[in-house]
Write a protein that holds these residues in place. Structure first.
Motif, PDB file in Angstrom:
ATOM      1  N   GLN A  63     -15.584   3.506  14.788  1.00  0.00           N
ATOM      2  CA  GLN A  63     -16.613   4.502  15.312  1.00  0.00           C
ATOM      3  C   GLN A  63     -18.353   4.043  14.225  1.00  0.00           C
ATOM      4  N   GLN A  64     -17.763   3.904  12.668  1.00  0.00           N
ATOM      5  CA  GLN A  64     -18.828   3.544  12.199  1.00  0.00           C
ATOM      6  C   GLN A  64     -18.111   3.867  10.536  1.00  0.00           C
ATOM      7  N   LEU A  65     -19.043   2.968   9.794  1.00  0.00           N
ATOM      8  CA  LEU A  65     -18.299   3.118   8.562  1.00  0.00           C
ATOM      9  C   LEU A  65     -18.006   4.749   7.819  1.00  0.00           C
ATOM     10  N   HIS A  66     -16.882   4.726   7.262  1.00  0.00           N
ATOM     11  CA  HIS A  66     -16.926   6.171   7.078  1.00  0.00           C
ATOM     12  C   HIS A  66     -17.043   6.749   5.282  1.00  0.00           C
ATOM     13  N   HIS A  67     -17.098   5.729   4.535  1.00  0.00           N
ATOM     14  CA  HIS A  67     -17.421   5.680   3.165  1.00  0.00           C
ATOM     15  C   HIS A  67     -17.387   3.902   2.761  1.00  0.00           C
ATOM     16  N   TYR A  68     -18.046   3.356   1.281  1.00  0.00           N
ATOM     17  CA  TYR A  68     -18.120   2.540   0.525  1.00  0.00           C
ATOM     18  C   TYR A  68     -17.409   3.036  -0.458  1.00  0.00           C
ATOM     19  N   ALA A  69     -16.645   2.871  -1.451  1.00  0.00           N
ATOM     20  CA  ALA A  69     -16.432   3.174  -2.664  1.00  0.00           C
ATOM     21  C   ALA A  69     -16.581   1.788  -3.925  1.00  0.00           C
ATOM     22  N   TYR A  70     -16.953   2.334  -5.157  1.00  0.00           N
ATOM     23  CA  TYR A  70     -17.429   1.606  -5.691  1.00  0.00           C
ATOM     24  C   TYR A  70     -16.825   1.961  -7.181  1.00  0.00           C
TER      25      TYR A  70
END
Length: 200
Positions: free
Chosen positions: A12-19
């Motif tokens: 559906q969409q990006l949930h999260h990008y983690a860094y």
């Protein structure tokens, strides 16, 4: 293809990008106070759930308007992530969408008032962007879309053919490089930005 496999999930969409973050408060100040993304969720533990390894962390999330997140890990050691040694700094980046070019200009002014260097507004024809780095060395882009859904649909109709052409030329380039016929990097067949020319 195995006919018994279930179909792909409808992503559906990006949930999260983690860094990795050097410091949680430094990162919070940048994303919440300057960019306006609210701090929304925190997970803290001594052990990593996916691997079971011991590595104390604070994992914290900032929410975007569509409900997705950009997230960070503070590992409690004041160490920043190392940049990739074989990749130019401008390649790896995250782009966030805003509604208007005026919002790009407004955000540029906010960032500069906080001493943050900003490149742009850059015209990519289908969108305009500004570029800057967060405190962790992550290159960020804010983008205002100019092309409408119909224009983007038209773009999508040639994307596979253009990528297939690149892939075929890259395969030929690999053969030439392996046989010592070429050492130059592969260039696109078509330059979508002809206004940019190398200096004389």
């Amino acid at each position: 293809m195995n006919a018994n496999l279930p179909p792909p999930a409808a992503v559906q969409q990006l949930h999260h990008y983690a860094y990795r973050a050097r410091d949680a408060e430094e990162t919070r100040h940048f994303y919440e106070d300057i960019l306006g993304l609210p701090l929304y969720h925190i997970i803290q533990s001594d052990y990593v759930p996916s691997t079971g390894e011991y590595c104390p962390y604070t994992h914290f999330f900032f929410r975007l308007q569509d409900g997705s997140f950009i997230a960070f890990f503070d590992l409690g050691d004041d160490v920043a992530a190392e940049p990739s040694p074989n990749t130019p700094k401008w390649v790896n980046h995250i782009s966030f969408r805003v509604n208007t070019v005026q919002e790009l200009e407004n955000t540029k002014a906010r960032l500069q008032a906080h001493g943050i260097e900003v490149l742009g507004v850059t015209d990519h024809h289908i969108f305009k962007s500004i570029y800057f780095f967060d405190p962790n060395g992550i290159r960020l882009e804010l983008t205002a879309q100019l092309a409408d859904e119909f224009e983007m649909l038209q773009e999508s109709k040639t994307a596979h053919a253009r990528l297939a052409e690149w892939n075929a030329r890259k395969e030929q380039w690999r053969k030439e490089r392996a046989s010592g016929q070429s050492s130059a990097p592969l260039k696109p067949q078509t330059n979508d930005r002809p206004e940019f020319v190398p200096p004389a």
